[in-house]
Design an enzyme around this catalytic site. Structure first.
Site, mmCIF file in Angstrom:
data_model
loop_
_atom_site.group_PDB
_atom_site.id
_atom_site.type_symbol
_atom_site.label_atom_id
_atom_site.label_comp_id
_atom_site.label_asym_id
_atom_site.label_seq_id
_atom_site.Cartn_x
_atom_site.Cartn_y
_atom_site.Cartn_z
ATOM 1 C CG ASP A 132 80.081 79.934 76.073
ATOM 2 O OD1 ASP A 132 80.304 79.656 74.888
ATOM 3 O OD2 ASP A 132 78.998 80.642 76.532
ATOM 4 C CE LYS A 166 78.928 83.214 74.009
ATOM 5 N NZ LYS A 166 77.597 82.707 74.513
#
Lengths: 369, 369
Positions: free
Chosen positions: B223, B227
């Site tokens: 995750d 980003k």
């Protein structure tokens, strides 16, 4: 087909020069057709509004024959000139002139958008604030002024997003002056100890060019009060004037009435050490509570209260840990809960202020096209 | 006269529901003409695209006779429907579906703008990233995806402003996962001591709902890597894939291959304590240097390097002082100098994520009108 955009710029001081240098390197920058400074106005000749003024090299161009040269123009004439462009016009006001700010409604009603770091117009009488925004609606023009608070930091855009999306802003708190940030971070650092006297720190800041020529213009808190007025109004509070709420001045009463002449400033600096004991007491009181003193502005929306002055903070708080001359702004809102949304970084300086202006200009261009 | 704007929304999970509730209270919200979830698609009847779907009360309206009801529609059919509106259309994708993201170019080429918190499309193959933005140019449509990094925090807008105004971003560093922020702030707090075991902190976070159903989906670092991929690309680095740079996984190798079934998750949680010694060692090593350990992502633009993993930080640094599950993002740039521009606050949660989506939508509407 997008409407062409034309730019008028007023002011070639520190921020103005940085802005012109930055826009000279911007791809697809709008045509600069007016550049006004106190002594002279350069204009792209009408009716074609061509050739444009080269932003990065206006001084050389002003010596040549291709541009129209006039003396200082009243705001009305600048507005009339810009209203005549064959497209949309934007006024960039890089001054700190209240009189020019008072003319924003005139520009806006003519459909000329305004982009500016000039705090004065947005922090004066509430009636001017209302006039500016109703004139913008009337003229279908835009007003962007991010750099009026925190220079290029995303402060106003963040507050506007919070409000526009229906969040409930409950409190705004922060250090809004680079000068006062430096003074207190140096006088009472959180992570080390300092035995510097207050007056010596003020003298150091003055020498480094961190203060206004007259340091009392920082110490009186009015710059912070103007920024708080703007934030409070954007958050929905009808603040009537920047001096309509409590502002704690750091100028000793005895020295407040010294003239702002060079002699007066010099006397102020030489007599400031007489009052070092007062600030030392404040620092010691904070120390006894395990805290440090900082000069902050805060807005409590529910209580409709705005105040500017000294407060004590835990040494491990974000405000206490601030470095150099950084600003910090904390937004407490319903959606963000106990931990605020924080924006932090340099909140003064020509380059970052000009960047905030240019960022606004890019957004205005995107919306006008 | 402004062109009317029509909205299609996909996804009614946590963020989707929060978004619908927020837009229901937005003044002058665009007409919602399509609402798709996995089982059903609600449509305003063609050819009038009227009546619209009530955003705050779609469930009730879906039981009535006034709306068209269909099963799950393929992206192509959604795009065709939205392309037919008598005005401009915006697709809001509140899913985390890579397949829908792969269809963004299709929407954009038809002139349908895209607003989304879905990271997948912007952090997958570089070819998809390029396809999305070239399709937007081709279709004269807009793409806004603020909530893909830091939820509603002004992260991407700030980075875009820095780049657009010609600042030179040299380094980006921060804590980008609310889950990992909570884990390390609890496991190794900077301002107090804790003797909590790593596995107990993970179990606590899972119970509080701070982790994904399978905590390995947080602990594997993907995750955060996604980003970082988005930020690096916006800063000008051509990152080919979110796994094309070093990512330190916090999943013990021995437990990585356990199935993601309920049984596998349960076995993972029960065996995690066997590895507490490893994390205790990391924490102790940091302590010996007077530091704390944090899970961070960093981008060094000049070195063209992106990495995700554990690092040690001084106890009085902003990253070490983070509270709860907050994110912090530091932008180091040429103009900001030694002290970075910092944005900090909650970087996860349905309400703040939906707020970021709505903030983007407001900006897209302003630009389309």
């Amino acid at each position: 087909m997008a409407s062409p955009i034309y730019l008028g710029v007023v002011g070639v001081g520190g921020v103005g020069t940085a802005f012109l240098n930055q826009i000279a390197r911007l791809p697809n920058a709008p045509q600069l057709v007016l550049l006004a400074r106190s002594s002279q106005t350069l204009l792209a000749p009408t009716p074609a509004y061509s050739p444009a003024i080269p932003a990065g090299d206006w001084a050389t161009a002003s010596a040549g024959p291709s541009l129209t040269k006039k003396g200082a123009l009243p705001a009305e004439e600048i507005a009339t000139y810009l209203a005549g462009v064959p497209g949309r016009a934007i006024l960039v006001d890089n001054t700190s002139d209240l009189n020019l700010a008072r003319a924003y409604p005139l520009f806006l009603k003519k459909g000329i958008s305004v982009v500016t770091p000039n705090k004065k117009g947005f922090s004066d009488d509430l009636s001017l604030w209302k006039d500016i925004f109703s004139s913008a609606t009337q003229g279908n023009a835009l007003v962007y002024h991010e750099s009026t608070v925190g220079a290029g930091l995303p402060v106003l855009s963040t507050l506007k997003d919070l409000v526009a999306t229906g969040d409930e802003v409950t409190r705004i708190e922060g250090v809004f002056s680079g000068t006062l940030s430096f003074l207190f971070n140096t006088f009472a650092p959180a992570s080390s100890s300092s035995d510097a006297q207050w007056s010596a720190v003020v003298a150091q800041a003055k020498e480094l060019g961190y203060t206004e020529p007259d340091p009392r213009d920082d110490l009186n808190g009015m710059d912070v009060a103007r920024k708080l007025t703007i934030l409070a109004r954007l958050a929905g509070l009808e603040v009537s004037r920047p001096d309509s709420f409590p502002i704690e001045s750091l100028i000793p009463t005895e020295l407040a009435s010294l003239p702002s002449s060079a002699d007066g400033i010099s006397e102020f600096m030489s007599r400031l050490p007489e009052f070092d004991g007062q600030m030392a007491d404040v620092k010691a009181t904070a120390e006894k509570q395990g805290k440090v003193v900082r000069y902050v502005g805060s807005i409590d929306i529910a209580a409709q209260s705005v105040k500017v002055g000294l407060q004590y903070f835990d040494k491990d708080s974000a405000i206490a840990g601030l470095k150099g001359s950084d600003n910090i702004i904390s937004f407490y809102t319903k959606r963000y809960g106990a931990n605020p949304l924080i924006v932090q970084g340099a909140g003064a300086g020509s380059d970052v202020t000009a960047m905030g202006v240019l960022g606004d200009l890019v957004k205005v261009i995107q919306r006008l096209q």
